[in-house]
Design an enzyme around this catalytic site. Structure first.
Site, PDB file in Angstrom:
ATOM      1  N   ILE A 631       0.864  -1.179   0.000  1.00  0.00           N
ATOM      2  CA  ILE A 631       0.000   0.000   0.000  1.00  0.00           C
ATOM      3  C   ILE A 631       0.905   1.234   0.000  1.00  0.00           C
ATOM      4  O   ILE A 631       1.639   1.492   0.954  1.00  0.00           O
ATOM      5  CB  ILE A 631      -0.925   0.005   1.231  1.00  0.00           C
ATOM      6  CG1 ILE A 631      -1.771  -1.276   1.278  1.00  0.00           C
ATOM      7  CG2 ILE A 631      -1.822   1.251   1.219  1.00  0.00           C
ATOM      8  CD1 ILE A 631      -2.613  -1.553   0.052  1.00  0.00           C
ATOM      9  N   GLN A 640     -10.045   5.000  -1.765  1.00  0.00           N
ATOM     10  CA  GLN A 640     -10.418   4.171  -2.910  1.00  0.00           C
ATOM     11  C   GLN A 640     -11.389   3.071  -2.481  1.00  0.00           C
ATOM     12  O   GLN A 640     -12.366   2.800  -3.155  1.00  0.00           O
ATOM     13  CB  GLN A 640      -9.170   3.524  -3.509  1.00  0.00           C
ATOM     14  CG  GLN A 640      -8.376   4.448  -4.366  1.00  0.00           C
ATOM     15  CD  GLN A 640      -9.078   4.636  -5.692  1.00  0.00           C
ATOM     16  OE1 GLN A 640     -10.077   5.338  -5.800  1.00  0.00           O
ATOM     17  NE2 GLN A 640      -8.591   3.970  -6.709  1.00  0.00           N
ATOM     18  N   GLU A 707     -10.623  -1.018  -8.155  1.00  0.00           N
ATOM     19  CA  GLU A 707     -11.853  -1.801  -8.336  1.00  0.00           C
ATOM     20  C   GLU A 707     -12.222  -2.642  -7.108  1.00  0.00           C
ATOM     21  O   GLU A 707     -13.405  -2.861  -6.858  1.00  0.00           O
ATOM     22  CB  GLU A 707     -11.743  -2.758  -9.537  1.00  0.00           C
ATOM     23  CG  GLU A 707     -10.699  -2.466 -10.557  1.00  0.00           C
ATOM     24  CD  GLU A 707     -11.116  -1.487 -11.636  1.00  0.00           C
ATOM     25  OE1 GLU A 707     -10.260  -0.711 -12.071  1.00  0.00           O
ATOM     26  OE2 GLU A 707     -12.279  -1.463 -12.027  1.00  0.00           O
TER      27      GLU A 707
END
Lengths: 741, 337
Positions: A631, A640, A707
């Site tokens: 990350i 996100q 996503e």
């Protein structure tokens, strides 16, 4: 040092909140003309006649463009295909008299003032000959077919394993069910818009709402025949896109056409209603057939999906490609078909295929867990797959098991009682559901450059886009880390076709790809700077090698004696240089791709509370435990996932574009009636990043996060609603009407 | 959007005169609905008469009740101390609707004159009897999950979208209007119309008439009331079904009761026969069920909105219990109580 992995606020945050960040529709130019799009009210047919006289008579109107007076354009379909186009013949605005779908642009009215153009647009008289149309997937599924030509980048469904029929017959518990989710539209806050600035010497500068400036640049070149070096496309800021800006859309075409024809600057901004007229997440019907033995081990997994596409392109996404990766099962069958409707071609919308496919897979897994009288999490653990059985490959990493455990722990899953309707507080039924999420960890070939200026400023550049995700910030962190300078000394230039080559920003690949490219450029710059520093008179680094120095605090230092250092600015001064520039590029490793499968995973846990009498649902808690490699910035990373979860809530409960099949038209085409989650609906989202070191997946160990937050969330909520109410609603979104008795 | 003229009215008489002289003119105040309709080419006024400078903004005491100026914004009314203390039902209903930004702009008079949110009315690519009389009503067999279940006609099944009006209907408010013929008062129940054969006409307001105020009567139901709004998300959506209840209890007996529904008809829906069942009775689930069934006895759905009948049945029961118990639905706590 210490930039990567540190929670860092957006470097572009101030520009955004103070309004100095400009979006496509905000650029001005002298003598700017305004174009307003006229849309077809019919779904299929032909334009019989156009009377533009009243529109042209409006003071200030410059021109009305239609198929009758459009300029000459590329003739071959291939010329209209952009870098992410599916197989087929792309829609060509104003090409001919054919109407392919309701809402198709049929004219562009250009005027000196926006108001005049908008008024004149209402005065255009167009006669249509209508032809029969179809927009109902339920009816069209009978004619569904396997796409003949595969879409590049979308792997076809995995080959069958074993015997799915026999495995199903042999199962001790079985489930056969059909799931559906209707059409969705992306609805970013920023409307699609293009401002084309006529530079006066044949060159144009195009400000477009897009996820790929270079994709648009080559589209303009191919379609209009304008040399690429005369077209610059800029998308410095993008007000959300979610996939809607991957392909060049008609606002770009129309603005470029008008500007080049009129030889003046033109702006075209779509209305919110027109945001429903160029792409959508397709309507999908999924048929699931699963069975498990007495120990709760899967004996068969069959997943068949049919989705709509348009009449002119075979849009495809990976809907049925996930179960074979997630769960161990020796008898599988996956099938994916398309049915043509008279609609625009669907497009990628956040986690295309996976967001949809995981509804079928994870709701069916929940149903089968209940049939097997097993805790849904325990059922998934019993079927956990350590390898990618579809391709017989190992994973670069798969910390899904850890995600399940950490997520369950945080959520308190252990306190769940199994029976539906068994948890209650006052008049509210409480439901706890869970689901798995998965998405590809992709990387694309990308280039970047890095510059150190004499005053110590670092500039990194790449043509990638920041679609609201935090790309500016992570690239600044990567450069600051590599060169050992303060974050404030780094300027990131992206969103410009003049910059080093980058694909569209999508698929969650930007952090891994642009990040690796920027890092490569910075590593090259380190090497050059080190060489220069070593060559300085009386350099303290004279006998050092690159692996024995560190870049820190704006200087190159000996690793074992950090006091012995050369300031970066002194390096340039000593050599009388105003700047040093290096390039870098990154590509995925073919060998590694053949050897390993690379995926991001998540475990989503949801709590809903349902009013027992009125069936009002609220999502009170979501815990999303994500295993996504390294990350880079926990702060933007968390954002996100939050955004993905909220969009997943929309998919579960609110979002659906409703067509009236008689008109072949979406009826709730505005934000009052197309419901996304409101603030009140979002109550508590807990994001956890599971530790997942992965040296293999990409140069920086990054998997991407755009996503994964949405994937699994709809199923977790649907499963929670079942747990609360005992009712399985297999058609999403689960609106109140579907829960009332 | 068409081209339009603009003028600013200096006084009520002037505004009325100008409107009477121009059949295609429209008054504009907050514009939160009209401007949208103009952008969609649904409303095409030749002229906008801006009434925002008229002296119709105040909230005043009047005969034991309150007079709400037509230009008092939804926010001003909802947060007025007197309204909150004495007519909490009205305050609650207003706060159930729209967003803070919209409530700051939208006015009392404009809220009364909101037009339906029917998809077909809003989309000039489709027929609609309300927009184009005689063209047909596609909603009847189309996408109609938000449409009416009561008081429909073969020409129109649209619903009135207001929350504020549902509370005003329950409170028996009076709409004050001024036209060329002078002033008149219209009882709230007679202000909005059912669609019948003329769905293009939403209200009984004369062509030349301007809403100047809404009068709230002295009886204000400060304790036993509720506004329960059910919608597709927890905030910022029009009602699928909403219920306003106002009650006066005398010991254990219901002395007076009002029940109005939103989201189910072309106007805020009141059924006085059903209401009458409540008077003189002690509150009980059985009584509330009876009243609920009576209110919906003539309800009919059109496919997509069939669920509204069942939803309204439960919502009425819940709202009656909330009001009787003196535990009104909160509009800030985003959950149904």
């Amino acid at each position: 040092m210490g930039h990567i992995g540190t929670p860092t606020s957006r470097v572009d945050g101030r520009a955004k909140v103070t309004g100095t960040a400009r979006y496509a529709a905000e650029y001005v130019a002298p003598d700017l003309a305004y174009g307003v799009v006229v849309s077809s009210p019919v779904a299929r047919g032909k334009i019989r006649a156009i009377d533009a006289s009243a529109a042209l008579a409006v003071p200030g109107v410059v021109q009305v463009f239609t198929h009758e007076n459009r300029p000459s354009l590329a003739w071959f379909s291939r010329s209209w295909q952009d870098e992410v186009a599916p197989p087929g013949s792309p829609f060509r605005p104003l090409y001919d008299k054919e109407i392919h779908y309701s809402g198709q642009p049929v004219a562009l009215v250009v005027a000196e003032e926006f108001e005049a153009a908008r008024h004149a647009a209402t005065l255009l008289r167009i006669e249509y000959e209508t032809l029969p149309h179809a927009t109902d997937l339920g009816a069209a599924r009978e004619e569904a077919y396997e796409p003949r030509k595969k879409r590049s980048g979308i792997p076809p469904p995995a080959k069958p394993r074993g015997d799915a029929q026999a495995g199903y017959e042999a199962g001790a518990v079985k489930l056969e069910a059909e799931y559906r989710h209707g059409f969705e539209h992306h609805n970013p806050m920023e409307m699609h818009a293009a401002t084309v600035v006529w530079e006066g010497d044949g060159r144009i500068t195009v400000y477009d709402k897009t996820q790929g400036s270079q994709n648009c640049q080559s589209y303009i070149h191919n379609v209009f025949g304008i040399p690429s070096d005369q077209v610059r496309v800029v998308n410095a800021y993008v007000g959300g896109a979610f996939g809607s800006g991957l392909r060049p859309h008609y606002q770009l075409f129309l603005a470029v056409m008008a500007a080049t024809q009129l030889e003046r600057s033109v702006r075209v901004v779509l209305t919110r209603q027109q945001m429903f007229t160029f792409t959508h997440r397709p309507d999908t019907i999924q048929k699931m057939a699963l069975a498990a033995d007495a120990d709760g081990k899967l004996t068969a997994f069959r997943h068949e999906a049919v989705q709509n596409t348009s009449r002119f392109e075979d849009y495809q996404e990976a809907v049925v490609n996930w179960a074979g990766l997630l769960y161990k099962c020796d008898n599988t069958l996956f099938d994916y078909r398309l049915a043509q409707l008279d609609l625009p071609t669907p497009g990628d919308m956040r986690a295309p295929g996976a967001a949809t496919g995981l509804i079928g897979i994870e709701c069916a897994m929940d149903e089968l867990a209940y049939a097997a009288k097993l805790d849904p999490l325990e059922f998934r653990l019993r079927n956990y797959s350590e390898i990618d059985q579809d391709n017989n490959r190992k994973y670069t990493s798969k910390a899904l098991r850890e995600a399940y455990h950490i997520g369950a722990e945080r959520f308190g899953w252990g306190r769940r009682s199994m029976a539906p309707g068994s948890m209650r507080e006052g008049g509210e039924l409480i439901g706890w559901g869970m689901a798995t999420g998965v998405w590809e960890a992709m990387m694309m070939k990308t280039a970047a450059n890095a510059v150190l200026h004499a005053d110590g400023r670092v500039e990194v550049a790449c043509a990638t886009s920041d679609i609201g995700t935090g790309t500016y910030t992570i690239l600044a962190q990567i450069a600051a880390e590599a060169l050992g300078v303060d974050l404030a000394r780094v300027t990131v230039r992206i969103g410009d076709s003049d910059l080093p080559k980058s694909p569209v920003s999508g698929g969650s690949w930007t952090a891994a790809s642009a990040g690796a490219a920027v890092d490569a450029a910075c590593q090259a710059l380190r090497k050059s700077l080190f060489k220069l520093a070593r060559g300085m008179d009386d350099s303290p680094l004279a006998n050092a090698s690159l692996d024995r120095v560190v870049f820190d605090g704006g200087a190159i230092r000996l690793a074992d004696d950090e006091a012995r250092a050369v300031a970066l600015t002194d390096v340039l001064t000593a050599h009388h240089l105003s700047l040093v520039e290096e390039e870098g590029a990154a590509s995925p490793s073919m060998i590694s791709s053949m050897r390993y499968s690379r995926y991001t995973h998540s475990a989503v846990f949801a709590e809903v509370r349902v009013d027992a009498q009125l069936k009002v649902v609220r999502v009170t808690r979501i815990v999303n435990a994500v295993a996504a490699g390294r990350i880079l910035n926990p702060k933007t990373a968390r954002s996100q996932i939050l955004g993905g979860v909220v969009m997943g809530m929309g998919m579960a409960l609110y979002e659906e574009t409703m067509p009236d099949h008689r008109f072949g038209r979406f009826m709730n085409h505005n934000l009052a009636e197309y419901h996304v989650a409101a603030h009140a609906d979002v109550q508590g989202i807990d994001v956890i990043f599971v530790d997942e070191p992965d040296e293999e997946v990409s140069p920086l160990g990054v998997k991407g996060l755009g996503e994964i937050g949405i994937v699994g969330t709809p199923a977790a909520i649907a499963n929670a609603i079942f747990h609360a109410t005992g009712k399985r609603v297999r058609e999403l979104p689960i609106t109140i009407d579907k829960l009332l008795d | 959007m068409n081209r339009f003229g603009y003028s600013r009215a200096g006084d009520v008489a002037g505004a009325v005169r100008e409107r009477a002289a121009n059949g295609a003119a429209a008054f504009i105040a907050g514009g939160t609905n009209l401007v949208d309709l103009m952008k969609e080419n649904v409303a095409r006024p030749e002229r906008l008469i801006d009434v925002t400078r008229l002296p119709l903004r105040g909230i005043e005491e009047r005969e034991g009740g309150l007079r709400l100026g037509a230009l008092a914004t939804n926010a001003e009314v909802a947060y007025d101390e007197r309204v909150r203390a004495r007519y909490p039902l009205l305050s609650s209903a207003i706060l159930a609707g729209a967003s803070p930004q919209l409530r700051n702009a939208a006015t009392t008079g404009g809220n009364l004159l909101q037009r339906t949110r029917c998809y077909y009315f809003y989309d000039t690519a489709t027929p609609c009897n309300k927009r184009e009389p005689g063209s047909g009503c596609p909603a009847r067999e189309g996408v109609n999950r938000i449409h009416a279940i009561l008081g429909t006609s073969e020409h129109c099944i649209a619903v009135h979208p207001s929350d504020m009006c549902v509370a005003m209907a329950a409170l028996d408010a009076t709409v004050r209007v001024t036209g060329e013929g002078g002033e008149r008062a219209i009882p709230f129940a007679e202000f909005h119309r059912l669609p019948g054969d003329t769905p293009e006409i939403d209200t009984n307001l004369g062509r030349d008439e301007l809403v100047t105020a809404v009068d709230l009567p002295a009886e204000s139901f400060p304790t036993h009331y509720t506004y329960l709004k059910l919608r597709d998300r927890l905030s910022y959506a029009f009602a699928l079904v909403s219920v306003a209840v106002a009650m006066e209890l005398d010991g254990g007996t219901i002395r007076e009761a009002r029940l109005a529904l939103g989201g189910v008809a072309h106007k805020p829906w009141r059924d006085r026969e059903a209401e009458a069942l409540l008077r003189g009775q002690a509150p009980s689930p059985e009584l509330f069920a009876r009243v609920s069934d009576a209110t919906l006895r003539d309800a009919r759905g059109f496919g997509g909105n069939d669920f509204k009948i069942g939803l309204a049945r439960q919502a009425i029961r819940r709202a009656l219990s909330q009001a009787a118990a003196g535990t009104p639905q909160s509009q800030t706590d985003k959950r149904v109580q």
